[in-house]
Design a protein around this motif. Structure first.
Motif, PDB file in Angstrom:
ATOM      1  N   UNK A  45       2.311   5.264   5.620  1.00 45.92           N
ATOM      2  CA  UNK A  45       1.918   3.858   5.750  1.00 45.92           C
ATOM      3  C   UNK A  45       1.950   3.440   7.221  1.00 45.92           C
ATOM      4  N   UNK A  46       2.977   3.869   7.935  1.00 47.92           N
ATOM      5  CA  UNK A  46       3.080   3.534   9.354  1.00 47.92           C
ATOM      6  C   UNK A  46       1.895   4.109  10.126  1.00 47.92           C
ATOM      7  N   UNK A  47       1.580   5.387   9.903  1.00 47.08           N
ATOM      8  CA  UNK A  47       0.475   6.030  10.632  1.00 47.08           C
ATOM      9  C   UNK A  47      -0.856   5.335  10.348  1.00 47.08           C
ATOM     10  N   UNK A  48      -1.075   4.995   9.085  1.00 48.43           N
ATOM     11  CA  UNK A  48      -2.329   4.329   8.709  1.00 48.43           C
ATOM     12  C   UNK A  48      -2.460   2.985   9.436  1.00 48.43           C
ATOM     13  N   UNK A  49      -1.372   2.206   9.428  1.00 45.07           N
ATOM     14  CA  UNK A  49      -1.406   0.889  10.065  1.00 45.07           C
ATOM     15  C   UNK A  49      -1.443   0.999  11.591  1.00 45.07           C
ATOM     16  N   UNK A  50      -0.757   2.006  12.137  1.00 45.93           N
ATOM     17  CA  UNK A  50      -0.748   2.197  13.587  1.00 45.93           C
ATOM     18  C   UNK A  50      -2.147   2.520  14.094  1.00 45.93           C
ATOM     19  N   UNK A  51      -2.893   3.307  13.341  1.00 45.05           N
ATOM     20  CA  UNK A  51      -4.281   3.616  13.725  1.00 45.05           C
ATOM     21  C   UNK A  51      -5.141   2.354  13.700  1.00 45.05           C
ATOM     22  N   UNK A  52      -4.882   1.502  12.730  1.00 41.72           N
ATOM     23  CA  UNK A  52      -5.679   0.290  12.563  1.00 41.72           C
ATOM     24  C   UNK A  52      -5.337  -0.777  13.607  1.00 41.72           C
TER      25      UNK A  52
END
Length: 148
Positions: free
Chosen positions: A22-29
């Motif tokens: 979840x962190x990686x997905x949001x960090x990319x966004x």
């Protein structure tokens, strides 16, 4: 207290892998290179990093979960008190503690909400402090001590 699980779009039972994903997905966004100066989205990224910093570290996560539980218990107690106040017909969603009614009862000679049954107390139950009531004391018991 911030809802770090909500910030990452997770439930409390989420595992380490789910948190990281979840962190990686949001960090990319919301990465600053992607949002290019959008202050709201940059602030969101800081919030995401803060949430991951807490939930990504097992020791911090345990402490956070414990604080959430304690806060939940306090919330339940507050909710019960509010329900009791509403049942008694007392206003105030975030009302403070019940005022000391002793001075009121002495001043008027009865207990509020009890009607005539308290004019003539029976037994030790009805005995209250005797004597004149100081007006300042009476108002202080309802509204708190007012500084001069």
């Amino acid at each position: 207290m911030k809802d770090y699980y909500g910030v990452l779009g997770l439930t409390r039972g989420a595992g380490e892998r789910e948190i990281k994903a979840a962190y990686r997905k949001l960090a990319k966004q919301y990465h600053p290179d992607v949002v290019k100066g959008d202050k709201k989205k940059e602030a969101r990224m800081y919030e995401i990093q803060e949430a991951y910093g807490c939930l990504g570290d097992m020791k911090q996560r345990e402490q956070y979960d414990q604080r959430l539980e304690e806060q939940g218990e306090k919330g339940k107690q507050t909710e019960r008190k509010q329900t009791e106040r509403k049942q008694r017909g007392m206003p105030g969603e975030k009302a403070g503690p019940m005022p000391d009614m002793d001075a009121f009862e002495r001043f008027f000679g009865f207990q509020a909400g009890k009607g005539m049954e308290t004019y003539h107390p029976k037994g030790d139950k009805g005995k209250k402090t005797e004597g004149a009531v100081n007006a300042e004391e009476l108002f202080a018991s309802f509204f708190g001590k007012i500084g001069r």
